[in-house]
Write a protein that holds these residues in place. Structure first.
Motif, PDB file in Angstrom:
ATOM      1  N   LYS A  21      14.038   6.134  -2.954  1.00  0.00           N
ATOM      2  CA  LYS A  21      12.994   5.497  -2.151  1.00  0.00           C
ATOM      3  C   LYS A  21      13.263   3.992  -2.109  1.00  0.00           C
ATOM      4  O   LYS A  21      13.737   3.434  -3.086  1.00  0.00           O
ATOM      5  CB  LYS A  21      11.637   5.772  -2.814  1.00  0.00           C
ATOM      6  CG  LYS A  21      10.463   5.101  -2.191  1.00  0.00           C
ATOM      7  CD  LYS A  21       9.201   5.388  -2.997  1.00  0.00           C
ATOM      8  CE  LYS A  21       8.055   4.585  -2.411  1.00  0.00           C
ATOM      9  NZ  LYS A  21       6.831   4.746  -3.158  1.00  0.00           N
ATOM     10  N   PHE A  42      11.791   7.506  -9.507  1.00  0.00           N
ATOM     11  CA  PHE A  42      12.354   7.007  -8.253  1.00  0.00           C
ATOM     12  C   PHE A  42      13.866   7.153  -8.175  1.00  0.00           C
ATOM     13  O   PHE A  42      14.502   6.556  -7.322  1.00  0.00           O
ATOM     14  CB  PHE A  42      11.954   5.554  -8.018  1.00  0.00           C
ATOM     15  CG  PHE A  42      10.478   5.352  -7.864  1.00  0.00           C
ATOM     16  CD1 PHE A  42       9.769   6.025  -6.888  1.00  0.00           C
ATOM     17  CD2 PHE A  42       9.788   4.498  -8.697  1.00  0.00           C
ATOM     18  CE1 PHE A  42       8.404   5.853  -6.735  1.00  0.00           C
ATOM     19  CE2 PHE A  42       8.419   4.324  -8.559  1.00  0.00           C
ATOM     20  CZ  PHE A  42       7.726   5.001  -7.586  1.00  0.00           C
ATOM     21  N   VAL A  74      17.070   2.924  -0.317  1.00  0.00           N
ATOM     22  CA  VAL A  74      17.264   4.327  -0.634  1.00  0.00           C
ATOM     23  C   VAL A  74      18.760   4.642  -0.562  1.00  0.00           C
ATOM     24  O   VAL A  74      19.469   4.138   0.309  1.00  0.00           O
ATOM     25  CB  VAL A  74      16.442   5.233   0.314  1.00  0.00           C
ATOM     26  CG1 VAL A  74      16.933   5.129   1.735  1.00  0.00           C
ATOM     27  CG2 VAL A  74      16.467   6.673  -0.141  1.00  0.00           C
TER      28      VAL A  74
END
Length: 113
Positions: free
Chosen positions: A62, A107, A75
């Motif tokens: 992300k 993440f 990303v």
């Protein structure tokens, strides 16, 4: 007393005893498997549940804003040679083009290899 049994990992009581395959603490009631607490590091998992270890390579899943900067970790950014640490941001790493920073394991995704 119990010179051969480890102290309780919850309350550090030395009065642990063994019942079948479990070790039990009479003071706090905690039960655990003998030998399972030998690792001093907690188990850290990535966004899809893979167990992470020091030295692994991960991919950011992300776009992440860098706090105190106008930079963004995009990303797909690959981060190599991570180091697991205690705390909210449980990965310490060096990101190309940005530098040293902490990441949250939720993440990232481990790169197979």
């Amino acid at each position: 007393m119990n010179d051969t049994l480890p102290p309780c990992p919850e309350c550090a009581s030395v009065f642990t005893y063994q019942v079948d395959a479990l070790l039990t603490c009479p003071e706090c009631g905690h039960e655990w498997v003998a030998g399972a607490m030998s690792e001093s590091e907690p188990e850290v998992r990535d966004s899809v549940g893979n167990v992470l270890k020091d030295g692994d390579a991960v991919t950011v899943i992300k776009d992440l804003k860098v706090k105190g900067s106008s930079s963004v970790v995009k990303v797909g950014t690959k981060v190599r040679n991570i180091r697991l640490v205690d705390g909210d941001h449980d990965i310490d790493c060096k990101i190309p083009g940005i530098g040293q920073m902490g990441l949250k394991s939720i993440f990232v995704k481990k790169i197979s290899g």
